[in-house]
Design a protein around this motif. Sequence first.
Motif, PDB file in Angstrom:
ATOM      1  N   GLY A   1      89.746  46.396  76.699  1.00 18.90           N
ATOM      2  CA  GLY A   1      91.099  45.897  76.455  1.00 18.90           C
ATOM      3  C   GLY A   1      91.641  46.099  75.063  1.00 18.90           C
ATOM      4  O   GLY A   1      92.788  45.708  74.792  1.00 18.90           O
ATOM      5  N   ASP A   2      90.891  46.698  74.147  1.00 16.47           N
ATOM      6  CA  ASP A   2      91.387  46.911  72.786  1.00 16.47           C
ATOM      7  C   ASP A   2      92.352  48.084  72.745  1.00 16.47           C
ATOM      8  O   ASP A   2      92.257  49.027  73.540  1.00 16.47           O
ATOM      9  CB  ASP A   2      90.230  47.186  71.821  1.00 16.47           C
ATOM     10  CG  ASP A   2      89.367  45.951  71.591  1.00 16.47           C
ATOM     11  OD1 ASP A   2      89.780  44.853  72.033  1.00 16.47           O
ATOM     12  OD2 ASP A   2      88.289  46.091  70.987  1.00 16.47           O
ATOM     13  N   ASP A   3      93.291  48.045  71.768  1.00 12.70           N
ATOM     14  CA  ASP A   3      94.176  49.175  71.521  1.00 12.70           C
ATOM     15  C   ASP A   3      93.427  50.250  70.738  1.00 12.70           C
ATOM     16  O   ASP A   3      92.404  49.984  70.106  1.00 12.70           O
ATOM     17  CB  ASP A   3      95.409  48.740  70.729  1.00 12.70           C
ATOM     18  CG  ASP A   3      96.354  47.885  71.573  1.00 12.70           C
ATOM     19  OD1 ASP A   3      96.311  48.017  72.811  1.00 12.70           O
ATOM     20  OD2 ASP A   3      97.118  47.103  70.991  1.00 12.70           O
ATOM     21  N   ALA A   4      93.948  51.469  70.766  1.00 11.43           N
ATOM     22  CA  ALA A   4      93.320  52.577  70.043  1.00 11.43           C
ATOM     23  C   ALA A   4      94.310  53.186  69.080  1.00 11.43           C
ATOM     24  O   ALA A   4      95.463  53.459  69.439  1.00 11.43           O
ATOM     25  CB  ALA A   4      92.825  53.635  71.026  1.00 11.43           C
ATOM     26  N   ALA A   5      93.889  53.397  67.851  1.00  9.92           N
ATOM     27  CA  ALA A   5      94.722  54.057  66.858  1.00  9.92           C
ATOM     28  C   ALA A   5      94.614  55.567  67.036  1.00  9.92           C
ATOM     29  O   ALA A   5      93.554  56.082  67.431  1.00  9.92           O
ATOM     30  CB  ALA A   5      94.276  53.660  65.451  1.00  9.92           C
ATOM     31  N   PRO A   6      95.688  56.319  66.759  1.00 11.08           N
ATOM     32  CA  PRO A   6      95.620  57.776  66.869  1.00 11.08           C
ATOM     33  C   PRO A   6      94.517  58.338  65.990  1.00 11.08           C
ATOM     34  O   PRO A   6      94.259  57.846  64.899  1.00 11.08           O
ATOM     35  CB  PRO A   6      97.004  58.229  66.396  1.00 11.08           C
ATOM     36  CG  PRO A   6      97.890  57.044  66.612  1.00 11.08           C
ATOM     37  CD  PRO A   6      97.031  55.845  66.368  1.00 11.08           C
ATOM     38  N   GLY A   7      93.870  59.371  66.467  1.00 11.84           N
ATOM     39  CA  GLY A   7      92.797  59.989  65.707  1.00 11.84           C
ATOM     40  C   GLY A   7      92.054  60.999  66.559  1.00 11.84           C
ATOM     41  O   GLY A   7      92.380  61.214  67.737  1.00 11.84           O
TER      42      GLY A   7
END
Length: 363
Positions: free
Chosen positions: A309-315
Amino acid sequence: MREFGELLRTHRIGAGLTQQQLADFAMVSVRAIRDLECGRTRSPRAETVRLLADGLRLDEAGRADLQQAGGRAAGRTAVAPPAPAGQAGLIVGREAEAAALSALLTEGQPEAGGYESRRLITITGVSGVGKTRLALEVAGELHFRHGWSVLWHPAQPSPSVDDDQDTVLVTDRLPDPSLLEAHPRLRIVVTALAPTGLAGEHVFPLGALADDAAMRVLLTHVHRVRPAFKPEPANQAALVGLVHELDGLPSALEFAAGWFMVYSPQHLLDRLRTNPLDPTSAHLRDSLRRSLSTVDDEGRELLVRMAEGDDAAPGRSLRDLCVRGLVRRAGSRHEVLNLVRAAVLEPMSGPHLAGGVALTGPC
């Protein structure tokens, strides 16, 4: 020596194909395959054996074994180009992808030393998304409409390339880059779970089907087991729910359709919501784990966090997950595919498994 039907079934399952898919690829009837596998037909015609070997994309040794089991003399045979896809091939909702892939292969002008069109293209995506089916469609289009030569590897261990005509080589193996240097009019299309990393590679990620196309695929497969089934207001919500729970993956839709023989759409949807992998076969579960096995440690950690359920930062890690088709954009965010989330979080055990994600080598 193994019986022909047993050997055929082993090759088909090993290739991850249903009887209907093999029938589509080999241009023979599904009834013929069924009769061969169950032993009702024990002496297949030489042409049937050849078509089946082509559809399975067997290497020379596998082809010889199949011919011997069928009572035919082993020998090298030319590999026929794939047939153009029709309704039976279920190339549904891929018009834009097929046009884009064809354009990448055909556009460009001759240059000194080669063509500027994309000569090495890898179609990537999660298992069951239809990479091989798209490659079949485009290769058939190039052959039947544009007159290109079509080669399969490993069906031909040492592809014989005609330098006087445009040729496309379709493979699910790591190709030999020297072929492109030696043959300026050759293009190579690779179907793989992840990019090959070869110089000059153009990665072509293939995502899941859109809802309307996924619904057509589901209903087409349902009608093969329940010809009288009709979508109606009473079951429409359940059908839409099934398409969403199965992420629009063609192979998952096909497996689930078989359960319409015993379950109503709502009952099947309830089972999927309890465990999305339950009614979609052990084969699909294993295929998803092979996709997960191509992810590195950093990507695995991110995938597990996203599955929880966590968000992901671009990378780079997020991009790698998107390229593999394990994650998709949902509005301004990215989300893990429902079936992938189930495979990631499903309890597993064994020396080669950790954290619910398969850690075996890339497939």
